[in-house]
Enzyme design. Structure first.
Site, PDB file in Angstrom:
ATOM      1  N   GLY A 209       0.871  -1.059   0.085  1.00 55.40           N
ATOM      2  CA  GLY A 209      -0.090   0.037   0.053  1.00 55.40           C
ATOM      3  C   GLY A 209       0.990   1.401   0.017  1.00 55.40           C
ATOM      4  N   SER A 210       2.018   1.167  -0.301  1.00 55.47           N
ATOM      5  CA  SER A 210       2.961   2.338  -0.528  1.00 55.47           C
ATOM      6  C   SER A 210       2.278   3.647  -1.638  1.00 55.47           C
ATOM      7  CB  SER A 210       4.431   2.221  -0.852  1.00 55.47           C
ATOM      8  OG  SER A 210       4.424   1.566  -2.083  1.00 55.47           O
ATOM      9  N   MET A 289      -2.752  -7.424  -7.629  1.00 51.56           N
ATOM     10  CA  MET A 289      -2.031  -8.482  -8.459  1.00 51.56           C
ATOM     11  C   MET A 289      -3.117  -9.657  -9.023  1.00 51.56           C
ATOM     12  SD  MET A 289       0.733  -7.564  -8.327  1.00 51.56           S
ATOM     13  CE  MET A 289       2.149  -6.539  -7.702  1.00 51.56           C
ATOM     14  N   ARG A 290      -4.263  -9.055  -9.508  1.00 55.16           N
ATOM     15  CA  ARG A 290      -5.243  -9.798 -10.227  1.00 55.16           C
ATOM     16  C   ARG A 290      -5.516  -9.595 -11.257  1.00 55.16           C
ATOM     17  NH1 ARG A 290      -6.932 -14.551  -6.836  1.00 55.16           N
ATOM     18  NH2 ARG A 290      -6.100 -14.073  -4.568  1.00 55.16           N
ATOM     19  N   LEU A 292      -8.143  -8.147 -14.025  1.00 51.92           N
ATOM     20  CA  LEU A 292      -9.364  -7.615 -14.162  1.00 51.92           C
ATOM     21  C   LEU A 292      -9.986  -8.064 -15.838  1.00 51.92           C
ATOM     22  CD1 LEU A 292      -9.305  -4.017 -12.741  1.00 51.92           C
ATOM     23  CD2 LEU A 292      -9.352  -6.172 -11.544  1.00 51.92           C
ATOM     24  N   HIS A 308       3.082   0.206 -12.946  1.00 56.31           N
ATOM     25  CA  HIS A 308       3.766  -0.876 -13.161  1.00 56.31           C
ATOM     26  C   HIS A 308       5.086  -0.662 -12.948  1.00 56.31           C
ATOM     27  CE1 HIS A 308       4.476  -4.958 -14.930  1.00 56.31           C
ATOM     28  NE2 HIS A 308       5.375  -4.268 -15.457  1.00 56.31           N
ATOM     29  N   GLU A 342      -5.477  -6.326 -22.359  1.00 60.95           N
ATOM     30  CA  GLU A 342      -4.146  -6.869 -22.750  1.00 60.95           C
ATOM     31  C   GLU A 342      -3.515  -6.527 -21.118  1.00 60.95           C
ATOM     32  OE1 GLU A 342      -0.205  -5.676 -25.191  1.00 60.95           O
ATOM     33  OE2 GLU A 342      -2.085  -4.911 -25.837  1.00 60.95           O
ATOM     34  N   ASP A 344      -0.995  -5.322 -18.835  1.00 58.16           N
ATOM     35  CA  ASP A 344       0.184  -4.161 -18.782  1.00 58.16           C
ATOM     36  C   ASP A 344       0.163  -3.576 -20.196  1.00 58.16           C
ATOM     37  OD1 ASP A 344       0.704  -4.587 -16.177  1.00 58.16           O
ATOM     38  OD2 ASP A 344       2.072  -6.343 -16.622  1.00 58.16           O
ATOM     39  N   THR A 371      10.063   5.211  -5.625  1.00 60.35           N
ATOM     40  CA  THR A 371      10.096   6.796  -5.221  1.00 60.35           C
ATOM     41  C   THR A 371       9.423   7.143  -6.468  1.00 60.35           C
ATOM     42  OG1 THR A 371      11.866   6.412  -4.183  1.00 60.35           O
ATOM     43  CG2 THR A 371      11.531   8.507  -4.803  1.00 60.35           C
TER      44      THR A 371
HETATM   45  C1  GAR Z   1       4.125  -1.444  -7.058  1.00 62.76           C
HETATM   46  O1  GAR Z   1       5.623  -1.367  -7.169  1.00 62.76           O
HETATM   47  C2  GAR Z   1       3.410  -1.548  -8.526  1.00 62.76           C
HETATM   48  O2  GAR Z   1       4.295  -0.997  -9.310  1.00 62.76           O
HETATM   49  C3  GAR Z   1       3.575  -2.991  -8.509  1.00 62.76           C
HETATM   50  O3  GAR Z   1       3.174  -3.347  -7.223  1.00 62.76           O
HETATM   51  C4  GAR Z   1       3.804  -2.560  -6.387  1.00 62.76           C
HETATM   52  C5  GAR Z   1       2.767  -2.257  -5.246  1.00 62.76           C
HETATM   53  O4  GAR Z   1       3.383  -1.806  -4.181  1.00 62.76           O
HETATM   54  N1  GAR Z   1       2.385  -3.488  -9.430  1.00 62.76           N
HETATM   55  C6  GAR Z   1       2.675  -4.158 -10.314  1.00 62.76           C
HETATM   56  O5  GAR Z   1       3.504  -5.002 -10.497  1.00 62.76           O
HETATM   57  C7  GAR Z   1       1.213  -4.593 -11.373  1.00 62.76           C
HETATM   58  N2  GAR Z   1       1.528  -5.454 -12.476  1.00 62.76           N
HETATM   59  P1  GAR Z   1       2.520  -1.053  -2.913  1.00 62.76           P
HETATM   60  O6  GAR Z   1       1.482  -1.984  -2.541  1.00 62.76           O
HETATM   61  O7  GAR Z   1       3.573  -0.430  -2.202  1.00 62.76           O
HETATM   62  O8  GAR Z   1       1.912   0.115  -3.858  1.00 62.76           O
END
Ligand code: GAR
Length: 392
Positions: A209-210, A289-290, A292, A308, A342, A344, A371
């Protein structure tokens, strides 16, 4: 007054074998060790320099055997070398760690090893002692040279450099008039019905959740005019849900069953209903991470956005930053893009680049990417209407 640089014109930067033998004898008389290595050293890069400095540190002086132009052509093909043997020798000789350069014409350095009898032989980490050429190995054993294999620096090779140049040229061609953004959000506007007030967003996440935090902070600090209507997660114990709860937001856990990328049709519908019930305009995926599918994709067409951890279209899918590191990229980054069927593959709204340094690990690269994500994601949302993206 004469110009010392203009007068400084050595006949050749290349030593003869006899000169190197003489050099070796002088070193031995002083109880010092001669280190020997060989290579093409076409387009010198940081990987070469690091390697040569490490080789030099194995003894008291370093002699480099340089592949002649003809032997580079034989090894690498007709387009190589990029630089002539004279130029390559001059560049090598400018390095403090190199004491002499000697040219060789054969595909192997066996004859030079026999003639020079180095105390130490250094070779790059694409070899092991076992995979050294048997002829060279026998010569090294015969002259009693100590064999040292030095680690390769990922991504720093002449071949990788040339590949990057080619890719850069190709990208340049493709991006004429298009959008590649570093650090900010830009897109080609499309017509959309104008509405006003805070953008009503629903955030979906599976993990830390950052990105949610960065968006929430941007709202709290007044950089992003948005109303986080609901935070939904497929993990009941996820940090994103805990953080959202602590922030006093509406949170929902949906039971997606098992691990993996799949999200059952019933759960797609359930999420869609939750988002509609909370009057959400834009769906923000923050580490969800699912995959849609409909009805979400059709109900929120062009209104689902994702971040991404790569410079899409490169490195789609899992652990994109690890893929970039393993490919030896010199830079990677983060992409904010619209979500379609598709994976990403939706329209790119913003990208931010980060460098990959020598010695980086997956963790250090990911930290740098985060960052950038935390800057560009809230920025895209803040610019949503300005970018002409739909809100309903
Ligand atoms: C992020 O780095 C985001 O780019 C990646 O998950 C992380 C979530 O971090 N997303 C993917 O890889 C989607 N394909 P967070 O939970 O700290 O926001």
């Amino acid at each position: 007054m004469t110009d010392p640089l203009q007068d400084f014109e050595p006949e050749t930067w290349l030593c003869t074998v006899d000169q190197v033998r003489e050099f070796r004898a002088q070193l031995e008389a002083l109880g010092q060790k001669l280190v020997f290595t060989n290579g093409c050293f076409d387009l010198l890069h940081a990987g070469h320099v690091r390697y040569l400095r490490q080789a030099r540190a194995l003894g008291d002086a370093l002699v480099v055997a340089l592949n002649s132009d003809a032997s580079v052509r034989e090894l690498k093909g007709p387009t190589r070398p990029v630089n002539t043997e004279e130029d390559r020798a001059e560049i090598l000789m400018a390095l403090e760690c190199v004491n002499a350069v000697v040219k060789f014409e054969d595909p192997r350095v066996t004859k030079l090893i026999e003639a020079i009898a180095p105390h130490v032989y250094a070779k790059g980490g694409d070899y092991t002692v076992e995979t050294l050429n048997p002829e060279e190995k026998a010569a090294l054993d015969q002259v009693g040279a100590e064999i040292k294999i030095l680690p390769l620096v990922p991504g720093r090779s002449t071949t990788a450099t040339l590949k990057r140049v080619k890719e850069g040229e190709r990208e340049q061609g493709q991006n004429q008039g298009g959008v590649v953004v570093t650090g900010g959000a830009v897109a080609t506007p499309v017509n959309s019905p104008q509405d006003s007030g805070p953008l009503r967003i629903g955030i979906l996440g599976s993990g830390h959740g950052s990105n949610f935090e960065a968006i929430h902070r941007a709202v709290a600090e007044g950089h992003l005019e948005a109303d986080i209507r609901v935070v939904i997660s497929d993990h009941a114990e996820s940090r994103i849900l805990r953080k959202a709860r602590e922030a006093g937001l509406n949170t929902i856990h949906v039971d997606a069953g098992g691990a993996g990328w799949k999200l059952p049709a019933s759960v797609q519908k359930e999420i869609c209903d939750h988002l509609k019930r909370h009057d959400v305009q834009v769906v923000v995926l923050a580490g969800f991470m699912r995959v849609l599918k409909d009805p979400l994709l059709s109900e929120f067409a062009d209104r689902i956005v994702n971040v991404h951890p790569s410079l899409l279209p490169k490195y789609k899918g899992k652990e994109a930053w690890v893929q970039a590191l393993e490919e030896g990229e010199l830079e990677t980054g983060a992409t904010v893009h619209l979500v379609n069927a598709e994976i990403d593959g939706g329209r790119i709204l913003a990208q931010g680049k980060v460098p990959i340094h020598i010695g980086d690990t997956a963790d250090t690269v990911l930290e740098r990417i985060h960052t950038v994500e935390h800057e560009i994601y809230p920025q895209v949302l803040a610019d949503w209407r300005k970018l002409g993206l739909p809100t309903g």
